[in-house]
Design an enzyme around this catalytic site. Structure first.
Site, PDB file in Angstrom:
ATOM      1  N   ASP A   1       2.000  -0.667  11.675  1.00 16.29           N
ATOM      2  CA  ASP A   1       1.904  -1.537  12.573  1.00 16.29           C
ATOM      3  C   ASP A   1       3.176  -2.641  12.336  1.00 16.29           C
ATOM      4  OD1 ASP A   1      -0.309  -3.972  10.038  1.00 16.29           O
ATOM      5  OD2 ASP A   1       1.753  -2.559   9.700  1.00 16.29           O
TER       6      ASP A   1
ATOM      7  N   GLY B   1       0.919  -1.030  -0.378  1.00 20.04           N
ATOM      8  CA  GLY B   1      -0.361   0.198   0.279  1.00 20.04           C
ATOM      9  C   GLY B   1       0.898   1.075   0.245  1.00 20.04           C
TER      10      GLY B   1
ATOM     11  N   ARG C   1       1.366  -5.540  -5.597  1.00 15.13           N
ATOM     12  CA  ARG C   1       1.553  -6.325  -4.284  1.00 15.13           C
ATOM     13  C   ARG C   1       1.543  -6.935  -5.582  1.00 15.13           C
ATOM     14  NH1 ARG C   1      -2.714  -3.568  -2.006  1.00 15.13           N
ATOM     15  NH2 ARG C   1      -2.319  -3.064   0.268  1.00 15.13           N
TER      16      ARG C   1
ATOM     17  N   ASP D   1      -0.553   1.814   7.857  1.00 19.64           N
ATOM     18  CA  ASP D   1      -0.790   1.532   9.255  1.00 19.64           C
ATOM     19  C   ASP D   1      -0.101   1.205  10.770  1.00 19.64           C
ATOM     20  OD1 ASP D   1      -1.843  -1.571   6.968  1.00 19.64           O
ATOM     21  OD2 ASP D   1      -3.056   0.411   7.560  1.00 19.64           O
TER      22      ASP D   1
ATOM     23  N   THR E   1       4.579   3.266   5.661  1.00 16.84           N
ATOM     24  CA  THR E   1       2.791   1.649   5.835  1.00 16.84           C
ATOM     25  C   THR E   1       1.817   3.291   6.460  1.00 16.84           C
ATOM     26  OG1 THR E   1       1.096   0.530   5.891  1.00 16.84           O
ATOM     27  CG2 THR E   1       3.361   0.745   7.594  1.00 16.84           C
TER      28      THR E   1
ATOM     29  N   ARG F   1      -5.841  -2.261   8.848  1.00 18.20           N
ATOM     30  CA  ARG F   1      -5.585  -3.194   7.908  1.00 18.20           C
ATOM     31  C   ARG F   1      -6.054  -4.222   9.332  1.00 18.20           C
ATOM     32  NH1 ARG F   1      -3.631  -5.418   3.764  1.00 18.20           N
ATOM     33  NH2 ARG F   1      -3.233  -3.652   3.248  1.00 18.20           N
TER      34      ARG F   1
ATOM     35  N   ASP G   1       5.129  -4.846   6.357  1.00 18.83           N
ATOM     36  CA  ASP G   1       5.887  -6.176   6.235  1.00 18.83           C
ATOM     37  C   ASP G   1       5.592  -7.448   5.091  1.00 18.83           C
ATOM     38  OD1 ASP G   1       3.015  -8.233   7.843  1.00 18.83           O
ATOM     39  OD2 ASP G   1       3.791  -6.206   6.220  1.00 18.83           O
TER      40      ASP G   1
HETATM   41  O1  F6P Z   1      -1.859  -1.473   4.616  1.00 18.91           O
HETATM   42  C1  F6P Z   1      -2.038  -0.218   4.236  1.00 18.91           C
HETATM   43  C2  F6P Z   1      -3.698   0.399   3.633  1.00 18.91           C
HETATM   44  O2  F6P Z   1      -4.583   0.985   3.508  1.00 18.91           O
HETATM   45  C3  F6P Z   1      -4.860  -1.163   4.867  1.00 18.91           C
HETATM   46  O3  F6P Z   1      -4.693  -0.261   5.589  1.00 18.91           O
HETATM   47  C4  F6P Z   1      -5.867  -1.714   4.251  1.00 18.91           C
HETATM   48  O4  F6P Z   1      -6.297  -2.668   4.911  1.00 18.91           O
HETATM   49  C5  F6P Z   1      -5.265  -1.813   3.138  1.00 18.91           C
HETATM   50  O5  F6P Z   1      -4.227  -1.432   2.709  1.00 18.91           O
HETATM   51  C6  F6P Z   1      -6.285  -1.818   1.838  1.00 18.91           C
HETATM   52  O6  F6P Z   1      -5.956  -2.094   0.404  1.00 18.91           O
HETATM   53  P1  F6P Z   1      -6.199  -2.096  -1.125  1.00 18.91           P
HETATM   54  O7  F6P Z   1      -5.712  -0.626  -0.869  1.00 18.91           O
HETATM   55  O8  F6P Z   1      -5.476  -3.038  -1.721  1.00 18.91           O
HETATM   56  O9  F6P Z   1      -7.523  -1.841  -1.035  1.00 18.91           O
END
Ligand code: F6P
Length: 329
Positions: free
Chosen positions: A137, A18, A79, A135, A133, A179, A110
């Site tokens: 986390d 992300g 990804r 998050d 990120t 997340r 991670d």
């Molecule tokens: O990891 C960053 C994040 O924004 C999370 O907070 C969220 O759950 C996820 O990515 C959303 O992913 P995507 O952009 O693939 O929907």
């Protein structure tokens, strides 16, 4: 930490997973410190997809002009499922070798660090990770690039929602990203004066929240805001609203903040963090250090083995949630 003796002359930088505000400041630091250290720096586009599909280009000092203030990532990100497989990683390693790239700086979370660790383990390609990120986390770093901006973006929205909640004497449930973690929720909940904060580790229950709201009403409160982390799947706020309505008859409005938390111009804190971490990543590679992440302990920069980072869960800051509850009386 792993070490390598090969003298490096060309490094690659990429963003993966992300996107997060501040990633551009980190890229800029890697490029400008790298070139200042007489290295050639290459940008790998779209993370591991670009590494597998060989989308690699040289970066010059001028390419970093006017990027420090921009959200997102100028190198794009993605990804990659193909990179999850040994054949995909072998293809990526062959492309890097063909381009003469000696070492890498990986800016991501991670999942991206697991890929970076595999590149070192399987192909002896030295990588240093920079935690990017929203998050926050990532084990081994108090702060990740993009977290401060995401919290401030969510806070702006919550302050606006509080205006309308107070005007209509309403109960709101605001869902934030994160997340499987509760860092955004706990920080924005405390900063936003929330009455209750729901995080994936289930510290708060619907029953407790209902009691807390009723206590507030008994003290003359006419509006309340509950914050919930998205947890396993976005939309958790609607489940909570249903449950509160069934158990208390109270109606709750729902607001899911979504991807706006991922964008926007990075705060000063994120730009400074990203610049320091990007520079430190290049310094580590020049010292022959790799298979590590640059993290923070308070204001201090530290290095943490990627294996430890990817295998250890970072615990939610419960004290922030308890304090928020106390202060929301
Ligand atoms: O990891 C960053 C994040 O924004 C999370 O907070 C969220 O759950 C996820 O990515 C959303 O992913 P995507 O952009 O693939 O929907």
């Amino acid at each position: 930490m792993a070490t390598f003796s090969k003298k490096i002359s060309k490094i690659g930088v990429y963003t993966s997973g992300g996107d997060a505000p501040g990633m551009n400041a980190a890229i800029r630091a890697v490029v400008r410190v790298g070139i200042a250290q007489k290295l050639e720096v290459f940008g790998i586009h779209s993370g591991y997809i670009g590494m597998v599909d060989n989308i690699i280009q040289p970066l010059q000092l001028r390419d970093m002009a006017n990027v420090i203030q921009r959200g997102g990532t100028i190198l794009k990100t993605a990804r990659s499922t193909e990179f999850m497989k040994p054949e995909g990683r072998a293809k990526a390693a062959a492309n890097l070798k063909a381009a003469g790239i000696d070492a890498l700086v990986c800016i991501g979370g991670d999942g991206s660090f697991r890929g970076a660790h595999a590149l070192w383990e399987e192909h002896q390609i030295p990588v240093v990770g920079v935690p990017g990120t929203i998050d926050n986390d990532i084990y081994g770093s108090d702060k990740t690039i993009g977290f401060d901006t995401a919290v401030n973006t969510a806070l702006e929205a919550i302050d606006r929602i509080r205006d309308t909640a107070a005007s209509h004497d309403r109960l709101f449930i605001v869902e934030v990203m994160g997340r499987n973690s509760g860092f955004i929720a706990s920080h924005v909940g405390l900063a936003g004066g929330a009455e209750e904060i729901f995080t994936p580790d289930g510290l708060t229950t619907v029953e407790k929240a209902i009691d807390h709201i009723k206590e507030g009403i008994a003290r003359g409160k006419t509006s309340s805001i509950l914050i919930t982390a998205e947890g396993q799947k976005p939309g958790r706020a609607y489940d909570l609203a249903d449950s509160i309505r069934k158990k208390s008859g109270m109606d709750a409005k729902v607001s899911i903040l979504g991807h706006q938390q991922r964008g926007g111009s990075p705060t000063a804190a994120d730009r400074i963090l990203a610049s320091r971490m990007g520079a430190a990543a290049v310094d580590s590679l020049l010292k022959g250090q790799c298979d590590i992440m640059i993290g923070t302990e308070g204001e201090r920069l530290v290095t943490v083995p990627l294996d430890l980072v990817t295998k250890t869960e970072k615990k939610t800051q419960i004290d922030l949630i308890s304090l928020a509850n106390l202060l929301a009386t």
